[in-house]
Design a protein around this motif. Structure first.
Motif, PDB file in Angstrom:
ATOM      1  N   ALA A   1       5.491  -8.361  -0.950  1.00 38.02           N
ATOM      2  CA  ALA A   1       5.486  -9.562  -1.783  1.00 38.02           C
ATOM      3  C   ALA A   1       5.406 -10.836  -0.931  1.00 38.02           C
ATOM      4  O   ALA A   1       5.988 -11.863  -1.270  1.00 38.02           O
ATOM      5  CB  ALA A   1       6.715  -9.607  -2.683  1.00 38.02           C
ATOM      6  N   THR A   2       4.680 -10.761   0.169  1.00 45.04           N
ATOM      7  CA  THR A   2       4.459 -11.915   1.052  1.00 45.04           C
ATOM      8  C   THR A   2       3.008 -12.356   0.908  1.00 45.04           C
ATOM      9  O   THR A   2       2.097 -11.525   0.858  1.00 45.04           O
ATOM     10  CB  THR A   2       4.751 -11.549   2.514  1.00 45.04           C
ATOM     11  N   ARG A   3       2.779 -13.650   0.853  1.00 43.14           N
ATOM     12  CA  ARG A   3       1.433 -14.177   0.636  1.00 43.14           C
ATOM     13  C   ARG A   3       0.469 -13.679   1.704  1.00 43.14           C
ATOM     14  O   ARG A   3       0.803 -13.583   2.883  1.00 43.14           O
ATOM     15  CB  ARG A   3       1.460 -15.701   0.616  1.00 43.14           C
ATOM     16  N   ALA A   4      -0.755 -13.377   1.273  1.00 40.13           N
ATOM     17  CA  ALA A   4      -1.769 -12.854   2.174  1.00 40.13           C
ATOM     18  C   ALA A   4      -2.034 -13.773   3.375  1.00 40.13           C
ATOM     19  O   ALA A   4      -2.199 -13.271   4.491  1.00 40.13           O
ATOM     20  CB  ALA A   4      -3.063 -12.587   1.407  1.00 40.13           C
ATOM     21  N   PRO A   5      -2.092 -15.110   3.203  1.00 49.81           N
ATOM     22  CA  PRO A   5      -2.327 -15.953   4.386  1.00 49.81           C
ATOM     23  C   PRO A   5      -1.259 -15.792   5.461  1.00 49.81           C
ATOM     24  O   PRO A   5      -1.579 -15.825   6.656  1.00 49.81           O
ATOM     25  CB  PRO A   5      -2.317 -17.377   3.797  1.00 49.81           C
ATOM     26  N   GLU A   6      -0.009 -15.596   5.046  1.00 52.22           N
ATOM     27  CA  GLU A   6       1.056 -15.406   6.025  1.00 52.22           C
ATOM     28  C   GLU A   6       0.891 -14.068   6.740  1.00 52.22           C
ATOM     29  O   GLU A   6       1.061 -13.970   7.967  1.00 52.22           O
ATOM     30  CB  GLU A   6       2.414 -15.471   5.330  1.00 52.22           C
TER      31      GLU A   6
ATOM     32  N   ASN B   1      -9.779  -5.938   4.336  1.00 56.26           N
ATOM     33  CA  ASN B   1      -9.217  -4.727   4.921  1.00 56.26           C
ATOM     34  C   ASN B   1      -8.173  -4.094   4.004  1.00 56.26           C
ATOM     35  O   ASN B   1      -8.141  -2.870   3.836  1.00 56.26           O
ATOM     36  CB  ASN B   1      -8.592  -5.043   6.278  1.00 56.26           C
ATOM     37  N   VAL B   2      -7.330  -4.927   3.407  1.00 54.93           N
ATOM     38  CA  VAL B   2      -6.302  -4.386   2.521  1.00 54.93           C
ATOM     39  C   VAL B   2      -6.939  -3.713   1.313  1.00 54.93           C
ATOM     40  O   VAL B   2      -6.445  -2.688   0.822  1.00 54.93           O
ATOM     41  CB  VAL B   2      -5.319  -5.492   2.086  1.00 54.93           C
ATOM     42  N   ARG B   3      -8.050  -4.258   0.833  1.00 53.52           N
ATOM     43  CA  ARG B   3      -8.737  -3.620  -0.294  1.00 53.52           C
ATOM     44  C   ARG B   3      -9.194  -2.207   0.052  1.00 53.52           C
ATOM     45  O   ARG B   3      -9.186  -1.302  -0.794  1.00 53.52           O
ATOM     46  CB  ARG B   3      -9.924  -4.479  -0.741  1.00 53.52           C
ATOM     47  N   LYS B   4      -9.596  -1.991   1.299  1.00 56.02           N
ATOM     48  CA  LYS B   4      -9.986  -0.646   1.728  1.00 56.02           C
ATOM     49  C   LYS B   4      -8.798   0.308   1.644  1.00 56.02           C
ATOM     50  O   LYS B   4      -8.941   1.460   1.218  1.00 56.02           O
ATOM     51  CB  LYS B   4     -10.537  -0.690   3.153  1.00 56.02           C
TER      52      LYS B   4
ATOM     53  N   LYS C   1      -6.222  -0.086  -0.310  1.00 53.90           N
ATOM     54  CA  LYS C   1      -5.877   0.036  -1.727  1.00 53.90           C
ATOM     55  C   LYS C   1      -6.745   1.079  -2.405  1.00 53.90           C
ATOM     56  O   LYS C   1      -6.289   1.804  -3.300  1.00 53.90           O
ATOM     57  CB  LYS C   1      -6.030  -1.325  -2.403  1.00 53.90           C
ATOM     58  N   GLU C   2      -8.024   1.178  -2.002  1.00 52.58           N
ATOM     59  CA  GLU C   2      -8.938   2.151  -2.597  1.00 52.58           C
ATOM     60  C   GLU C   2      -8.427   3.574  -2.415  1.00 52.58           C
ATOM     61  O   GLU C   2      -8.684   4.449  -3.245  1.00 52.58           O
ATOM     62  CB  GLU C   2     -10.335   2.015  -1.994  1.00 52.58           C
ATOM     63  N   ARG C   3      -7.707   3.824  -1.337  1.00 56.19           N
ATOM     64  CA  ARG C   3      -7.160   5.156  -1.069  1.00 56.19           C
ATOM     65  C   ARG C   3      -5.728   5.300  -1.587  1.00 56.19           C
ATOM     66  O   ARG C   3      -5.053   6.285  -1.284  1.00 56.19           O
ATOM     67  CB  ARG C   3      -7.198   5.437   0.433  1.00 56.19           C
ATOM     68  N   GLY C   4      -5.260   4.306  -2.343  1.00 57.33           N
ATOM     69  CA  GLY C   4      -3.932   4.408  -2.929  1.00 57.33           C
ATOM     70  C   GLY C   4      -2.792   4.190  -1.959  1.00 57.33           C
ATOM     71  O   GLY C   4      -1.654   4.567  -2.234  1.00 57.33           O
ATOM     72  N   LEU C   5      -3.073   3.557  -0.813  1.00 59.45           N
ATOM     73  CA  LEU C   5      -2.036   3.374   0.204  1.00 59.45           C
ATOM     74  C   LEU C   5      -1.240   2.097   0.010  1.00 59.45           C
ATOM     75  O   LEU C   5      -0.119   1.976   0.532  1.00 59.45           O
ATOM     76  CB  LEU C   5      -2.664   3.391   1.603  1.00 59.45           C
ATOM     77  N   THR C   6      -1.805   1.136  -0.686  1.00 54.93           N
ATOM     78  CA  THR C   6      -1.118  -0.118  -0.953  1.00 54.93           C
ATOM     79  C   THR C   6      -1.322  -0.500  -2.414  1.00 54.93           C
ATOM     80  O   THR C   6      -2.170   0.056  -3.098  1.00 54.93           O
ATOM     81  CB  THR C   6      -1.642  -1.265  -0.067  1.00 54.93           C
ATOM     82  N   GLU C   7      -0.533  -1.458  -2.856  1.00 55.45           N
ATOM     83  CA  GLU C   7      -0.641  -1.967  -4.230  1.00 55.45           C
ATOM     84  C   GLU C   7      -0.603  -3.486  -4.195  1.00 55.45           C
ATOM     85  O   GLU C   7       0.228  -4.077  -3.495  1.00 55.45           O
ATOM     86  CB  GLU C   7       0.506  -1.446  -5.078  1.00 55.45           C
ATOM     87  N   SER C   8      -1.490  -4.125  -4.933  1.00 59.70           N
ATOM     88  CA  SER C   8      -1.494  -5.583  -5.024  1.00 59.70           C
ATOM     89  C   SER C   8      -0.437  -6.035  -6.022  1.00 59.70           C
ATOM     90  O   SER C   8      -0.303  -5.454  -7.098  1.00 59.70           O
ATOM     91  CB  SER C   8      -2.865  -6.103  -5.460  1.00 59.70           C
TER      92      SER C   8
END
Length: 278
Positions: A141-146, A161-164, A166-173
């Motif tokens: 829950a930290t801003r992407a620019p930081e 990069n984070v979207r990549k 997320k596509e594999r289910g490793l992160t959540e926006s």
């Protein structure tokens, strides 16, 4: 095809099944399923139509107050372009949502690791995958620019990069920043990466907040409200009084509470307000 949060919510509820756009040529195809904040939205039709064919029923199905308002909106920009009538329907939850919660077995983790290694080798700036996962785990829950600054990256390339991942289910926006998914945590744990957040207490059980926008999410989390069950302990007036919570956020909270069988504390349909059965 951009759609406002209120439009997306209405599509999910079945109140909107049309959209109108002025385009030089169609920008979506029939059958396309777009990933949105509310889930998948499917394109069911794309037709070029003359402005004189628009009806009041079209306006209602597009969520516009009147035919006049629909025409005015279409004439506001690019009035020289043709009008396209786009059919829409809610097609269910984003499959990545279930993927995030699915813990991979050893073979899957090895395959994910191979894929991450391939991304690292292809990067002109050097390995980044595990470092990004670990940073998101450390600072959810930290801003992407930081986060990008800490990685020594510019924000657009960091988000890409984070979207990549997320596509594999490793992160959540999240409305603000990201968080590591159970699937992503399993990969890091299996590979033996030291996780700063490893000893962090498990999140409180319950239903997560819906996407409300950053201001409303920040206002609620600063009060310690991170689950719908906690929202149900407050009155609608208390929530609305929080700086950053507007009509849109309140409406979506009410809809999410209703879907979970909950309600604001002062709602006539709240469990505490219902008479006890004899």
């Amino acid at each position: 095809m951009l759609m406002r949060p209120a439009e997306l919510a209405a599509i999910r509820a079945g109140d909107i099944d049309l959209a109108f756009r002025r385009w030089d040529q169609p920008r979506v195809k029939v059958g396309t399923r777009m990933r949105t904040a509310v889930g998948l939205v499917e394109i069911t039709s794309v037709d070029r139509v003359p402005v004189k064919s628009l009806t009041a029923a079209d306006a209602r199905r597009a969520g516009t107050g009147s035919l006049a308002a629909l025409r005015q909106g279409l004439d506001r920009v690019h009035a020289d372009r043709p009008i396209y009538r786009i059919g829409l329907r809610y097609a269910g939850t984003d499959p990545r949502q279930a993927l995030r919660e699915t813990l991979p077995d050893a073979a899957e983790i090895d395959a994910i690791g191979t894929w991450l290694d391939r991304l690292d080798r292809a990067s002109p700036t050097g390995p980044w995958t595990r470092a990004t996962l670990l940073l998101i785990d450390e600072l959810p829950a930290t801003r992407a620019p930081e986060l990008a600054r800490r990685m020594g990256r510019d924000t657009p390339s960091f988000k890409q990069n984070v979207r990549k991942l997320k596509e594999r289910g490793l992160t959540e926006s999240l409305d603000i920043g990201y968080r590591l998914s159970p699937r992503g945590a399993a990969v890091l744990d299996r590979e033996g990466h030291p996780r700063v957040a490893g000893d962090r207490p498990e999140p409180e059980p319950g239903t997560p907040l819906p996407h409300l926008g950053a201001p409303a999410t920040r206002a609620l989390t600063e009060r310690g409200v991170v689950r719908l069950e906690q929202v149900a302990e407050l009155s609608a007036a208390e929530v609305q009084a929080l700086h950053g919570v507007g009509p849109y956020a309140l409406r979506h909270l009410r809809a999410a509470l209703d879907a979970a069988g909950l309600a604001f504390r002062d709602d006539p349909d709240a469990p505490s307000a219902r008479p006890a059965s004899s």
